[in-house]
Design a protein around this motif. Structure first.
Motif, PDB file in Angstrom:
ATOM      1  N   SER A   8       0.828  -1.204   0.000  1.00 50.40           N
ATOM      2  CA  SER A   8       0.000   0.000   0.000  1.00 50.40           C
ATOM      3  C   SER A   8       0.863   1.256   0.000  1.00 50.40           C
ATOM      4  O   SER A   8       0.573   2.235  -0.700  1.00 50.40           O
ATOM      5  N   PHE A   9       1.946   1.224   0.782  1.00 45.65           N
ATOM      6  CA  PHE A   9       2.831   2.388   0.861  1.00 45.65           C
ATOM      7  C   PHE A   9       3.521   2.629  -0.483  1.00 45.65           C
ATOM      8  O   PHE A   9       3.641   3.767  -0.939  1.00 45.65           O
ATOM      9  N   GLN A  10       3.982   1.561  -1.130  1.00 42.34           N
ATOM     10  CA  GLN A  10       4.646   1.716  -2.423  1.00 42.34           C
ATOM     11  C   GLN A  10       3.678   2.243  -3.483  1.00 42.34           C
ATOM     12  O   GLN A  10       4.061   3.058  -4.324  1.00 42.34           O
ATOM     13  N   GLU A  16       2.051   9.609  -5.593  1.00 41.30           N
ATOM     14  CA  GLU A  16       2.350  10.957  -5.110  1.00 41.30           C
ATOM     15  C   GLU A  16       3.733  11.446  -5.530  1.00 41.30           C
ATOM     16  O   GLU A  16       3.969  12.651  -5.585  1.00 41.30           O
ATOM     17  N   ALA A  17       4.652  10.526  -5.799  1.00 40.06           N
ATOM     18  CA  ALA A  17       6.002  10.922  -6.209  1.00 40.06           C
ATOM     19  C   ALA A  17       6.428  10.125  -7.434  1.00 40.06           C
ATOM     20  O   ALA A  17       7.394   9.346  -7.381  1.00 40.06           O
ATOM     21  N   PRO A  18       5.711  10.289  -8.555  1.00 42.75           N
ATOM     22  CA  PRO A  18       6.043   9.514  -9.763  1.00 42.75           C
ATOM     23  C   PRO A  18       7.444   9.858 -10.247  1.00 42.75           C
ATOM     24  O   PRO A  18       7.870  10.998 -10.201  1.00 42.75           O
ATOM     25  N   GLY A  19       8.172   8.828 -10.675  1.00 42.21           N
ATOM     26  CA  GLY A  19       9.522   9.060 -11.187  1.00 42.21           C
ATOM     27  C   GLY A  19      10.608   8.941 -10.146  1.00 42.21           C
ATOM     28  O   GLY A  19      11.795   8.891 -10.484  1.00 42.21           O
ATOM     29  N   CYS A  20      10.241   8.876  -8.857  1.00 41.39           N
ATOM     30  CA  CYS A  20      11.238   8.729  -7.795  1.00 41.39           C
ATOM     31  C   CYS A  20      11.366   7.253  -7.421  1.00 41.39           C
ATOM     32  O   CYS A  20      10.364   6.574  -7.209  1.00 41.39           O
ATOM     33  N   SER A  21      12.586   6.787  -7.354  1.00 39.71           N
ATOM     34  CA  SER A  21      12.838   5.388  -7.028  1.00 39.71           C
ATOM     35  C   SER A  21      13.528   5.292  -5.669  1.00 39.71           C
ATOM     36  O   SER A  21      14.571   5.923  -5.451  1.00 39.71           O
ATOM     37  N   PHE A  22      12.945   4.530  -4.761  1.00 40.25           N
ATOM     38  CA  PHE A  22      13.478   4.376  -3.415  1.00 40.25           C
ATOM     39  C   PHE A  22      14.046   2.965  -3.242  1.00 40.25           C
ATOM     40  O   PHE A  22      13.451   1.991  -3.711  1.00 40.25           O
ATOM     41  N   ALA A  23      15.177   2.865  -2.557  1.00 41.78           N
ATOM     42  CA  ALA A  23      15.763   1.556  -2.259  1.00 41.78           C
ATOM     43  C   ALA A  23      14.827   0.769  -1.339  1.00 41.78           C
ATOM     44  O   ALA A  23      14.088   1.355  -0.537  1.00 41.78           O
ATOM     45  N   VAL A  26      15.048   1.512   2.288  1.00 42.14           N
ATOM     46  CA  VAL A  26      14.461   2.806   2.658  1.00 42.14           C
ATOM     47  C   VAL A  26      12.948   2.665   2.788  1.00 42.14           C
ATOM     48  O   VAL A  26      12.346   3.189   3.740  1.00 42.14           O
ATOM     49  N   ILE A  27      12.315   1.958   1.849  1.00 44.50           N
ATOM     50  CA  ILE A  27      10.874   1.706   1.929  1.00 44.50           C
ATOM     51  C   ILE A  27      10.551   0.999   3.243  1.00 44.50           C
ATOM     52  O   ILE A  27       9.598   1.365   3.948  1.00 44.50           O
ATOM     53  N   ALA A  28      11.361  -0.007   3.581  1.00 45.48           N
ATOM     54  CA  ALA A  28      11.127  -0.758   4.817  1.00 45.48           C
ATOM     55  C   ALA A  28      11.236   0.151   6.037  1.00 45.48           C
ATOM     56  O   ALA A  28      10.429   0.052   6.977  1.00 45.48           O
ATOM     57  N   TYR A  53      14.315  11.649   4.005  1.00 43.75           N
ATOM     58  CA  TYR A  53      14.419  10.695   2.900  1.00 43.75           C
ATOM     59  C   TYR A  53      13.678  11.196   1.662  1.00 43.75           C
ATOM     60  O   TYR A  53      14.159  11.032   0.529  1.00 43.75           O
ATOM     61  N   LEU A  54      12.507  11.815   1.858  1.00 49.12           N
ATOM     62  CA  LEU A  54      11.760  12.349   0.713  1.00 49.12           C
ATOM     63  C   LEU A  54      12.549  13.442   0.011  1.00 49.12           C
ATOM     64  O   LEU A  54      12.538  13.548  -1.222  1.00 49.12           O
ATOM     65  N   ILE A  55      13.272  14.240   0.784  1.00 49.35           N
ATOM     66  CA  ILE A  55      14.089  15.307   0.200  1.00 49.35           C
ATOM     67  C   ILE A  55      15.331  14.726  -0.481  1.00 49.35           C
ATOM     68  O   ILE A  55      15.655  15.076  -1.625  1.00 49.35           O
TER      69      ILE A  55
END
Length: 270
Positions: A8-10, A16-23, A26-28, A53-55
């Motif tokens: 759900s978070f992913q 909300e942040a298309p184009g941003c890729s998180f490790a 970091v998601i965990a 992290y969002l920044i």
């Protein structure tokens, strides 16, 4: 950690942040912070964990923008918890085809929507050229779909200009109109403030400062009796959109005029 919450978070992050890729790690971490701080009902502590992290991953440019994104992510997660998952086919499709005299293409349209995970009329119109090509519309039929796209009104930030659909007007004032708006199946109210009109005022700086203070206060307030502010979008330095919680039943001023006076128990509930 619950896999469903991770998913759900992913999903919320991708919207909300298309184009941003998180490790993955970091998601965990972000999800673990969510579980810990929501249990304590502490949004501020959660935002303190999320914002850096969002920044750093480019989803936000500064702390204020990151906090806006945090609030939108939480709204997405709450909506996912309370709403059934969207289906590829949607209720608006056949009435819309009938209105445009395209019901002969109903099966092809439904198949195209299913193949492309199209779950709303907004999504279809945003991809209308692909829809027209794949369904093989004739010239005049294609023109009708193009006109439907042009007549639809959207707004959003530069990286997501179709985020919201503008719906009917429900109120107006000196410098602003209020409309209903939608994002997928979610309904909001949006206050559309004309910055062009504001700049024509001799006391523009004072009015602008008051507006900035109003936005800051609304973002800071969270109470069941106070309408929540979810998003702020400025379009081409001309219009400021304040996306807020939609509450049916009219405003307080209208209720006062209707009832003339409130009893003490009723006033205490307002």
């Amino acid at each position: 950690m619950a896999t469903a919450l991770m998913d759900s978070f992913q999903q919320a992050l991708s919207r909300e942040a298309p184009g941003c890729s998180f490790a993955d790690e970091v998601i965990a971490f972000l999800v673990s912070a969510l579980e810990e701080n929501l249990a304590e009902d502490s949004e501020d502590a959660l935002f303190e964990n999320w914002c850096p992290y969002l920044i750093s991953y480019g989803a936000s440019s500064d702390d204020e923008e990151a906090r806006l994104l945090c609030r939108r992510l939480l709204a997405q997660l709450r909506n996912q918890d309370s709403s059934p998952p969207a289906r590829p086919a949607f209720e608006e499709l056949n009435p819309w085809l009938d209105k445009l005299q395209l019901m002969q293409y109903a099966d092809e349209a439904d198949a195209w929507c299913s193949q492309n995970n199209i779950a709303s009329l907004d999504q279809l119109l945003q991809n209308w050229q692909s829809f027209a090509d794949n369904v093989k519309l004739k010239f005049l039929e294609r023109k009708r779909v193009e006109r439907a796209f042009i007549e639809r009104s959207w707004f959003g930030p530069p990286n997501d200009p179709y985020r919201y659909t503008m719906l009917e007007k429900i109120g107006s004032g000196g410098y602003a109109n209020v409309h209903r708006c939608s994002r997928g199946q979610d309904i909001f109210a949006v206050k559309n403030i004309s910055l062009t009109k504001l700049r024509m005022q001799t006391d523009y700086r004072r009015v602008a400062d008051n507006l900035h203070n109003e936005v800051s206060i609304l973002f800071a307030l969270r109470h069941p009796r106070i309408v929540a502010l979810f998003d702020v979008i400025e379009v081409q330095d001309q219009v400021l959109h304040l996306v807020m919680e939609y509450v049916e039943g009219g405003d307080l001023h209208g209720k006062i005029l209707e009832k003339k006076s409130f009893s003490e128990p009723l006033a205490a509930r307002v």
